[in-house]
Design a protein around this motif. Structure first.
Motif, mmCIF file in Angstrom:
data_model
loop_
_atom_site.group_PDB
_atom_site.id
_atom_site.type_symbol
_atom_site.label_atom_id
_atom_site.label_comp_id
_atom_site.label_asym_id
_atom_site.label_seq_id
_atom_site.Cartn_x
_atom_site.Cartn_y
_atom_site.Cartn_z
ATOM 1 N N ARG A 1 38.050 27.396 43.545
ATOM 2 C CA ARG A 1 37.332 28.317 44.432
ATOM 3 C C ARG A 1 36.053 28.802 43.746
ATOM 4 O O ARG A 1 36.021 28.985 42.520
ATOM 5 C CB ARG A 1 38.204 29.512 44.847
ATOM 6 C CG ARG A 1 38.715 30.347 43.701
ATOM 7 C CD ARG A 1 39.464 31.588 44.176
ATOM 8 N NE ARG A 1 38.573 32.670 44.568
ATOM 9 C CZ ARG A 1 38.005 33.507 43.715
ATOM 10 N NH1 ARG A 1 38.192 33.425 42.413
ATOM 11 N NH2 ARG A 1 37.218 34.465 44.161
ATOM 12 N N ARG B 1 42.871 48.603 37.024
ATOM 13 C CA ARG B 1 43.754 47.466 36.733
ATOM 14 C C ARG B 1 44.678 47.825 35.576
ATOM 15 O O ARG B 1 44.275 48.571 34.675
ATOM 16 C CB ARG B 1 42.952 46.252 36.274
ATOM 17 C CG ARG B 1 42.158 45.587 37.352
ATOM 18 C CD ARG B 1 41.663 44.280 36.799
ATOM 19 N NE ARG B 1 40.650 43.690 37.645
ATOM 20 C CZ ARG B 1 40.071 42.536 37.371
ATOM 21 N NH1 ARG B 1 40.391 41.881 36.267
ATOM 22 N NH2 ARG B 1 39.175 42.037 38.184
ATOM 23 N N ARG C 1 35.871 28.497 39.783
ATOM 24 C CA ARG C 1 37.096 28.670 39.003
ATOM 25 C C ARG C 1 38.127 27.611 39.386
ATOM 26 O O ARG C 1 38.258 27.260 40.560
ATOM 27 C CB ARG C 1 37.696 30.047 39.247
ATOM 28 C CG ARG C 1 36.754 31.173 38.883
ATOM 29 C CD ARG C 1 37.502 32.447 38.551
ATOM 30 N NE ARG C 1 36.618 33.597 38.607
ATOM 31 C CZ ARG C 1 35.746 33.932 37.637
ATOM 32 N NH1 ARG C 1 35.648 33.198 36.547
ATOM 33 N NH2 ARG C 1 34.976 34.985 37.772
ATOM 34 N N THR D 1 32.151 40.970 46.186
ATOM 35 C CA THR D 1 33.545 41.419 46.219
ATOM 36 C C THR D 1 33.710 42.847 45.710
ATOM 37 O O THR D 1 34.531 43.592 46.217
ATOM 38 C CB THR D 1 34.402 40.512 45.299
ATOM 39 O OG1 THR D 1 33.847 39.214 45.325
ATOM 40 C CG2 THR D 1 35.824 40.459 45.735
ATOM 41 N N VAL E 1 40.258 42.790 46.540
ATOM 42 C CA VAL E 1 41.137 43.880 46.931
ATOM 43 C C VAL E 1 41.154 44.128 48.438
ATOM 44 O O VAL E 1 42.192 44.370 49.033
ATOM 45 C CB VAL E 1 40.726 45.160 46.180
ATOM 46 C CG1 VAL E 1 41.488 46.359 46.686
ATOM 47 C CG2 VAL E 1 40.930 44.957 44.702
ATOM 48 N N SER F 1 33.606 31.536 42.478
ATOM 49 C CA SER F 1 33.781 32.949 42.137
ATOM 50 C C SER F 1 32.974 33.819 43.092
ATOM 51 O O SER F 1 31.910 33.419 43.563
ATOM 52 C CB SER F 1 33.288 33.179 40.709
ATOM 53 O OG SER F 1 32.960 34.536 40.529
ATOM 54 N N GLY F 2 33.475 35.011 43.361
ATOM 55 C CA GLY F 2 32.723 35.966 44.166
ATOM 56 C C GLY F 2 31.911 36.913 43.298
ATOM 57 O O GLY F 2 31.171 37.745 43.800
ATOM 58 N N THR F 3 32.070 36.820 41.992
ATOM 59 C CA THR F 3 31.397 37.786 41.113
ATOM 60 C C THR F 3 30.494 37.144 40.067
ATOM 61 O O THR F 3 29.731 37.824 39.397
ATOM 62 C CB THR F 3 32.426 38.650 40.349
ATOM 63 O OG1 THR F 3 33.180 37.783 39.499
ATOM 64 C CG2 THR F 3 33.369 39.370 41.295
ATOM 65 N N ASN G 1 45.735 39.761 38.137
ATOM 66 C CA ASN G 1 44.897 40.451 37.151
ATOM 67 C C ASN G 1 45.238 41.933 36.980
ATOM 68 O O ASN G 1 44.606 42.631 36.202
ATOM 69 C CB ASN G 1 43.414 40.287 37.490
ATOM 70 C CG ASN G 1 43.038 40.943 38.809
ATOM 71 O OD1 ASN G 1 43.684 41.884 39.278
ATOM 72 N ND2 ASN G 1 41.978 40.448 39.434
ATOM 73 N N GLU H 1 47.277 41.754 42.564
ATOM 74 C CA GLU H 1 46.653 40.537 42.066
ATOM 75 C C GLU H 1 47.220 40.307 40.671
ATOM 76 O O GLU H 1 47.567 41.261 39.964
ATOM 77 C CB GLU H 1 45.131 40.701 41.975
ATOM 78 C CG GLU H 1 44.459 40.737 43.335
ATOM 79 C CD GLU H 1 42.943 40.683 43.227
ATOM 80 O OE1 GLU H 1 42.363 39.686 43.657
ATOM 81 O OE2 GLU H 1 42.333 41.637 42.704
HETATM 82 C C1 16G Z 1 36.636 41.596 41.789
HETATM 83 C C2 16G Z 1 37.691 42.093 42.743
HETATM 84 C C3 16G Z 1 39.053 41.606 42.311
HETATM 85 C C4 16G Z 1 39.043 40.088 42.203
HETATM 86 C C5 16G Z 1 37.905 39.615 41.348
HETATM 87 C C6 16G Z 1 37.761 38.117 41.499
HETATM 88 C C7 16G Z 1 37.690 44.223 43.911
HETATM 89 C C8 16G Z 1 37.604 45.702 43.786
HETATM 90 N N1 16G Z 1 37.689 43.552 42.767
HETATM 91 O O1 16G Z 1 36.836 42.117 40.511
HETATM 92 O O2 16G Z 1 39.976 42.009 43.273
HETATM 93 O O3 16G Z 1 40.246 39.629 41.651
HETATM 94 O O4 16G Z 1 36.695 40.200 41.792
HETATM 95 O O5 16G Z 1 36.617 37.690 40.850
HETATM 96 O O6 16G Z 1 37.755 43.664 45.006
HETATM 97 P P1 16G Z 1 36.043 36.240 41.069
HETATM 98 O O7 16G Z 1 35.721 36.078 42.532
HETATM 99 O O8 16G Z 1 34.869 36.173 40.171
HETATM 100 O O9 16G Z 1 37.122 35.284 40.636
#
Ligand code: 16G
Ligand code: MG
Length: 550
Positions: free
Chosen positions: A503, A289, A512, A28, A361, A505-507, A380, A378
């Protein structure tokens, strides 16, 4: 036709071998992990950025080295496309392939493949502008990135240490220079000038604003905020806190926008500075943010997050469009994610069209582009407002029939200058919020009273494999594992104003769970019961149920 400078790539790639035990993913927010493991990724991203520029006929591509709100030891890198937006999604896969090539030979083969399949004319020039945040691992990672540029002869411009949104601004400014869409002077001063002059025009004639406390997360936002403060002078007194950009371990530590949002409390370092009624805000580690907050008369912490910012600014823009006599000609719309508080969605959808999209984003940004004026935030704190090219033309050509209409159009035009059109920008958003507060004569209290947040709880569950969780409907419903969504629905139905979603997480390697309900205890209970279902689904040991608070 010239070909790839293979021997130069080879010689430099050999200096940055890929750690054999690691797999990288352009997620992400680009590549993001422990800074000490990222050297090979940086080198390869340098090469990739050059290829992306060649593919786009020598347009300038941005490269930002940052790990945003993550701990100081992390770092990361993301690419910025020519209009200042996130890298086109189809190239995320190419980035991942290049980053994971096992050795120099495999890397060269992957580069050759990319050139062939994407029909990249390697004889084209390639241009890149790059920057980093204040992390200690930054300089060494930048050196690896520069080797990547050198390997394929990129004309690279070093923008030094700056915020993510300023880098995005620079990319757009460079690519539009000398055209009718010129975005601004392609320098940090150009950015500061553009924002501060629009701000001054927008608040002209309004009573002087009381000082605003800004928590800079001990990150790169501290430098930019100090610079901006000098441009703003008396028009907006800023009191900067957490500006220790070189203190080891200080970055994002018990401060910053992510801390405030997830802990739902102010940074402890501000405790003695926050008096009831005092407005304060927090930036994150790369200043894209923003969280606002204040203490009420009973010294209770009140958070004004991305949803509250959206409510404040969207209504303001909607009113200006009406006052300008452009109602019906310019459509204002809002984009949120599933994390948006139900209270905010109700408030906004009673006034303007609202769409929900997946987290990240790029999803919000693209959806916002479908409106004439698209407001996206968002919860956040990441967000901005996009004005379509047709809308800018309408503003320019509009013939106001009254002085009030003329004032409203002028305000709208100034807002197009104030608001960063490329990406969410904490400093630009902060000025925007201050403009609305000044126009409405709102304190934090009146702003907060626009709507009441439903109590909510966010929980993360560490599971064996988060990839078994697949979602649909903008991440609001699970399609896999089978049957789980039906059980969640049944549970949610038992709670007054209940809502919950799951969902991956993408990071991070976690799942979550978000829940909201009429009362705080109910929201907590719902979140934990759903988290329990998620954990059970993965066949874990209940005695060690690893549910963590977030
Ligand atoms: C990243 C994303 C943000 C999103 C977050 C979700 C960008 C620049 N940043 O920080 O927008 O809210 O990931 O994280 O796209 P998660 O997938 O771990 O919940
Ligand atoms: Mg950030």
């Amino acid at each position: 036709m010239s070909s790839l400078p293979v021997s130069s790539i080879r010689a430099l790639a050999d200096l940055h071998p890929k750690p054999s035990n690691l797999r990288f993913q352009y997620g992400t927010a680009g590549f993001r992990t422990l800074g000490s493991t990222l050297e090979s990724v940086m080198f390869r991203v340098g090469v990739l950025a050059g290829l992306r520029s060649k593919k786009l006929d020598g347009k300038t591509i941005g490269v930002m080295v940052t790990a945003s709100h993550n701990p100081e030891a992390d770092n990361g890198v993301k690419l910025v496309d020519p209009r200042g937006e996130m890298l086109e999604a189809s190239w995320e896969g190419h980035a991942t392939v290049l980053a994971n090539a096992a050795d120099t030979d495999a890397f060269i083969e992957a580069v050759e493949n990319l050139v062939k399949t994407m029909k990249i004319d390697v004889s084209k020039p390639s241009r890149v502008v790059y920057a980093r945040d204040t992390r200690p691992s930054g300089p060494q990672l930048i050196a690896s990135l520069e080797d990547g540029f050198q390997a394929i002869n990129v004309e690279a411009r070093n923008a030094g240490v700056t915020t993510t949104p300023i880098l995005h601004y620079l990319v757009r400014a460079i690519n539009t220079k000398g055209t009718k869409d010129a975005y601004g002077e392609d320098s940090e001063e150009g950015y500061m000038n553009k924002l501060s002059s629009a701000f001054k025009k927008l608040i002209a004639g309004k009573p002087a604003s009381p000082p605003l406390i800004v928590d800079c997360a001990n990150g790169v936002g501290a430098q930019a905020a100090a610079e901006l403060s000098a441009y703003l002078g008396e028009t907006l007194p800023l009191i900067l806190h957490n500006t220790a950009t070189t203190a080891p371990g200080a970055l994002n530590n018990a401060c910053g926008a992510d801390f405030v949002k997830t802990q739902q409390k102010p940074p402890p370092s501000l405790a003695s500075h926050l008096k009831p009624g005092q407005r304060a805000c927090s930036l994150d580690g790369d200043a894209d943010r923003l969280m606002y907050y204040y203490l009420d008369e009973r010294s209770q912490f009140r958070m004004l997050d991305g949803d509250k910012i959206a409510a404040l600014v969207a209504a303001f823009i909607g009113d200006l469009v009406k006052a300008a006599g452009l109602d019906g000609q310019v459509r204002v719309g809002i984009v949120q994610t599933a994390y948006a508080n139900g209270g905010s969605t109700k408030y906004l959808s009673e006034r303007l069209p609202v769409r929900c999209v997946s987290t990240g984003v790029k999803h919000l940004h693209h959806a916002a582009e479908h409106y004439d004026i698209g407001v996206y935030f968002e919860a956040n704190g990441h967000g901005t407002v996009l004005f379509s090219p047709e809308t800018l033309t309408k503003f320019a050509e509009h013939q106001p029939s009254t002085p009030a209409q003329s004032t409203a159009v002028n305000h709208l035009v100034n807002l197009t200058q104030l608001i960063n059109q490329t990406v969410g920008d904490a400093l630009s958003d902060m000025l925007f919020v201050e403009v609305v507060l000044a126009h409405k004569s709102y304190s934090g209290f009146e702003w907060d009273s626009l709507y009441v947040d439903l109590p909510n709880r966010l929980v993360k569950v560490v599971v064996a494999d988060r990839n078994i969780f697949k979602t649909t409907d903008a991440e609001r419903r699970l399609v896999s594992p089978p049957g789980l969504q039906a059980r969640i629905d049944e549970l949610v139905g038992k709670y007054d104003s209940g809502r919950a979603f799951v969902r991956p997480s993408g990071t991070e390697d976690v799942v979550r769970v978000y829940a909201e309900a009429r009362g705080k205890a109910q929201a907590d209970e719902l979140a934990f019961r759903v988290a329990g279902m998620v954990y059970d689904e993965t066949g874990g040991d209940l005695a060690q149920r690893p549910v963590e608070f977030l």
